[in-house]
Enzyme design. Sequence first.
Site, short mmCIF file in Angstrom:
data_model
loop_
_atom_site.label_atom_id
_atom_site.label_comp_id
_atom_site.label_asym_id
_atom_site.label_seq_id
_atom_site.Cartn_x
_atom_site.Cartn_y
_atom_site.Cartn_z
N SER A 95 -30.52 79.17 -47.43
CA SER A 95 -31.00 78.22 -46.43
C SER A 95 -31.64 77.06 -47.17
O SER A 95 -32.09 77.21 -48.31
CB SER A 95 -32.05 78.88 -45.53
OG SER A 95 -32.74 77.93 -44.75
N TYR B 186 -39.84 83.75 -44.08
CA TYR B 186 -38.41 83.45 -44.15
C TYR B 186 -38.09 82.66 -45.42
O TYR B 186 -37.17 83.01 -46.17
CB TYR B 186 -37.97 82.67 -42.92
CG TYR B 186 -36.48 82.42 -42.87
CD1 TYR B 186 -35.60 83.45 -42.56
CD2 TYR B 186 -35.96 81.16 -43.15
CE1 TYR B 186 -34.23 83.23 -42.52
CE2 TYR B 186 -34.59 80.94 -43.11
CZ TYR B 186 -33.74 81.97 -42.81
OH TYR B 186 -32.38 81.74 -42.78
#
Length: 287
Positions: free
Chosen positions: A136, A149
């Site tokens: 990501s 995350y």
Amino acid sequence: MSTSYENEVIVISGASTGLGAATARLLAEQGFHVLAGVRREQDAERLRRPGLEPILLDVTEPSQIAQLVERMNTLGKPLRAVINNAGFAANAPVETMPLETWRKVFDVNVFGLIALTQALLPSLHRSKGRVVNISSVGGRVALPAFGAYSGSKFAVEGISDALRQELAPHGVQVVVVEPGGMRTDMAVRGEEMAHSLLERMTPEQRSRYNDTMQTFLSYTASMEQAGVSSEQAAKTVLRAVTAERSRPRYTIGRDAAVMSRLIRFLPDRLLDRMIASTLRRSSKAER
């Protein structure tokens, strides 16, 4: 439909919905035999089609990983790539995130990725295949409420860098794909988790971090609207799988491409101010 890949296998985790499902479908259309890891039988039936074989796979369950490897071996075809796409998103300030949630994020996003990769590396060595890790843009820069995350995705980036150097002498490529904002079910589930975590905060924590969480929710909503579709993103993963010599990293979406360049040159505190300004604008736009 191309049949040039019909004798090769792809393993992809996290293929129930979103990017994983779109990638599995696209690869099957190219002629690959795709073993697509899903969590539930109903997801398997929805995904099944010629060349696309769903298989129950929780990357935190060693027995299910072993069953996948056994099924792959029965096919008798070379493994072109393992695509580590399984992911779990949970967003809250570091102070308020329960430790069991931290462990869940890292169990899926980091240790599950390692477990599946380790299990398939013997096959990848034989086929000179590749590892494709879906990271990501949050693995390059962290925003408020993204500690867990982003922490897991930073770990994926570091693991991938080490693995790329370890496997290069043996002819196995390692690729990282870094999506930015996307219109996916995972983003929706992440918002639901964020609301749940906000409700679990103590009154003192809520008074301290409510604005942070509301800004996070506004920002993710705006990114979903502007983000790329799963089908568009899957084309980048296809390039990472099929390029003769893939790049170490691919970004998906304009926001990821811009951010990956900015972090190379901007001092941390200036980057912090830019992020804060962007979040404020997103929050105002949602009101």
